[in-house]
Design an enzyme around this catalytic site. Structure first.
Site, mmCIF file in Angstrom:
data_model
loop_
_atom_site.group_PDB
_atom_site.id
_atom_site.type_symbol
_atom_site.label_atom_id
_atom_site.label_comp_id
_atom_site.label_asym_id
_atom_site.label_seq_id
_atom_site.Cartn_x
_atom_site.Cartn_y
_atom_site.Cartn_z
ATOM 1 C CG ASP A 13 12.396 -12.874 14.989
ATOM 2 O OD1 ASP A 13 11.182 -12.737 15.272
ATOM 3 O OD2 ASP A 13 12.805 -12.972 13.813
ATOM 4 C CB VAL A 61 10.813 -16.341 13.162
ATOM 5 C CG1 VAL A 61 10.094 -17.271 12.208
ATOM 6 C CG2 VAL A 61 12.010 -15.750 12.482
ATOM 7 C CG HIS A 62 8.182 -10.454 13.174
ATOM 8 N ND1 HIS A 62 8.292 -10.787 14.499
ATOM 9 C CD2 HIS A 62 8.231 -9.100 13.137
ATOM 10 C CE1 HIS A 62 8.379 -9.694 15.230
ATOM 11 N NE2 HIS A 62 8.359 -8.646 14.428
ATOM 12 N NE ARG A 63 12.687 -7.374 14.761
ATOM 13 C CZ ARG A 63 11.643 -7.134 15.582
ATOM 14 N NH1 ARG A 63 11.448 -7.832 16.675
ATOM 15 N NH2 ARG A 63 10.800 -6.179 15.296
#
Ligand code: UD1
Ligand code: UDP
Length: 369
Positions: free
Chosen positions: A280, A204-206
Site C-alpha cells: 500500500d 503495508v503501513h497506510r
C-alpha cells in the site's frame, strides 16, 4: 541564495537524495532541516549513512504523536529555524505531515516554496496525505510535477501553468543511482535464504489499512492465501506503525515471514528480484513499476494512476479473495511496460530550474528595491 530542505520521513530522505547530491555538486548554499517525524535507526539514520547524505543542520526531534500534536510541534520548530536562517526557498517532497508543516510555515513567513512530487491525487480526502498534498500544492511557488498527468491535475485546479515544471520523479534517479550498488552489495537474499524470482515481497503501513482491525486482518489473510495458492513464500517487511498495530489488535501470522525494516540497497534488491510485490506504499508502487516487477496494490485508489495505465499495477483493495484474484492476473502478465516516471534526471532538472528561477528573482528584487 540559500535553500532549506525540509524532510522528516523515510521516503522523503530517499526521494530528496538525488536533489541533495545535485545541490552539493552545484555549490548552492543549502541546509537540511529534519523534523524528526521518523527517528528509529532503520527508518532514518540508515539512509543518511548508506546514501552518504550530509548531516541535517537541525533536527527538531518532533517524533510520533497525533496529527495535530505532531504538526503543531513542527510548525513551531520550523518557524524558529527559518527566521534564523532566512532562506530564499524551502523545498519539500511528497505528502507527509512534515511536508505540510514545512510549506505552511514558509508560506506564513513569505518564503518561496518548491514542492517536489506535486499534482498527485487519490481523490480520497480521508487519507491524511491527500489533504497534505492539496494544501501544499496550493501554497507552492514552484511545483515539480513528475508526469504530464500530474501537471494537468494542477492546471485543472486553477494553478498557473507558469509555476509548474514536469521533471520526472526523483525516485527514478534514486533507483538508477543505487541499483548497481545494490546488485553488488546487498546480502539480504542470502541472509533470508531466498531464490531470485521465487518469493513475494509485501509492505503495508497506510493509516486507513493498519489502524483498521478488519482491513488489517483481511490483508494478512490475503497474503497467507496468495502464499498458499501460488506456492511462493511472502516476506512482509514490517513498518513500525504496522508492527505496533499488530500488537494492539493481537494479530499474528505464522505463514507470512515478517522482517524488520531494511536499508535501501537491500530493499531495492529484494524488490528487483521479487516475483511480485503487494503493497500500500506509494514509493513501492513506483519502484516496482520502474523495476518491471508486477505490483498488486492493497488499496481502493492510487495517486499513481500511471502505474495502472502502463499495466504494471492493479488495485486489489483489502478483501482476501480480491487479493488472490488480482495476484493471479498480475502473475499472468508480461513484464514489458514502459516506466512512466522519467529518465532519472529529475534531481538535476529541479536544481537547474531553481537556480535560474531564483537568480532571476534575486536580480528583480535588487532592481525594484
Ligand atoms: C508517515 C506518513 C506517510 C508516509 C510514511 C512513510 C503522515 C501523515 N504519514 O506515516 O504518509 O507514507 O510516513 O513511511 O505524515 N514509528 C516508529 N519509529 C519511527 C517512526 C514511526 O516506531 O521512526 C511508529 C510510531 O509508533 C508512530 C507510528 O510509527 O506512532 C506512525 O508514525 P508516523 O510518522 O505518525 O506515521 P507513518 O505511519 O510513519
Ligand atoms: N524502503 C526501504 N526499506 C524498507 C521499506 C521501504 O528502504 O524496509 C523504501 C522503499 O524502497 C521506498 C520507500 O522506502 O523508496 C517507501 O517508503 P514508505 O513505504 O515508508 O512510504 P511511502 O512511499 O508510502 O510514502
Amino acid at each position: 541564495m540559500k535553500i532549506a530542505i525540509i524532510l522528516g520521513t523515510r521516503p522523503e530522505i530517499i526521494k530528496m537524495s538525488p536533489i541533495i547530491r545535485e545541490l552539493g555538486r552545484s555549490y548552492i548554499d543549502y541546509f537540511i532541516l529534519h523534523t524528526g517525524q521518523h527517528y528509529s535507526y532503520e527508518m532514518d539514520r540508515v539512509f543518511f549513512e548508506q546514501l552518504e547524505l550530509p548531516e541535517p543542520k537541525y533536527n527538531l526531534g518532533v517524533g510520533s504523536g497525533s496529527h495535530g500534536e505532531q504538526t503543531g510541534k513542527m510548525l513551531i520548530g520550523i518557524e524558529r529555524v527559518l527566521k534564523q536562517e532566512s532562506p530564499s526557498l524551502v523545498l519539500v517532497q511528497g505528502d507527509t505531515n512534515t511536508v505540510l508543516a514545512g510549506a505552511l510555515t514558509a508560506a506564513k513567513l513569505g518564503i518561496k516554496i518548491g514542492h517536489v512530487e506535486a499534482g498527485l491525487r487519490s481523490y480520497d480526502r480521508k487519507m491524511p496525505e491527500e489533504i497534505n498534498r492539496v494544501l501544499v500544492d496550493h501554497c507552492s511557488d514552484y511545483l515539480f510535477a513528475p508526469t504530464v498527468k500530474s501537471k494537468q491535475i494542477l492546471v485543472s485546479e486553477g494553478i498557473s501553468e507558469n509555476k509548474i515544471f514536469v521533471t520526472g520523479n526523483t525516485i527514478v534517479d534514486a533507483v538508477y543511482q543505487n541499483l548497481g550498488l545494490a546488485n553488488r552489495k546487498a546480502d539480504i537474499i542470502n541472509r533470508l535464504n531466498l531464490e531470485r524470482n521465487s518469493y513475494f515481497l509485501a509492505t503495508v503501513h497506510r493509516q486507513e489499512n493498519v489502524d483498521n482491525k478488519i482491513r488489517f486482518t483481511n490483508i494478512l489473510e490475503g497474503l497467507q492465501e496468495v502464499s498458499k495458492i501460488f506456492g511462493y513464500p511472502v516476506f512482509l517487511v514490517i513498518h513500525p506503525r504496522a508492527k505496533k498495530q499488530m500488537e494492539v489488535f493481537g494479530l499474528k501470522s505464522t505463514e507470512i515471514n515478517i522482517i524488520e525494516p531494511i536499508d535501501y540497497l537491500n530493499f531495492l534488491y529484494l524488490e528487483a528480484n521479487a516475483k511480485l510485490v503487494l503493497t500500500d506504499s506509494g514509493g513501492v508502487q513506483e519502484e516496482a513499476c520502474i523495476l518491471r516487477v508486477p505490483c498488486v496494490t492493497l488499496r481502493y485508489n492510487t495517486e499513481r494512476p500511471e502505474t495502472l495505465e502502463v499495466g504494471a499495477n492493479i488495485l486489489a483493495g483489502t478483501n482476501p479473495d480480491e487479493i488472490v484474484e488480482k495476484t493471479e492476473y498480475m502473475l499472468s502478465k508480461k513484464r514489458e511496460w514502459i516506466n512512466p516516471f522519467g529518465d532519472g534526471k529529475a534531481g538535476i532538472r529541479i536544481v537547474h530550474i531553481l537556480k535560474s528561477e531564483l537568480i532571476e528573482a534575486l536580480k528583480y528584487a535588487e532592481v525594484v528595491s
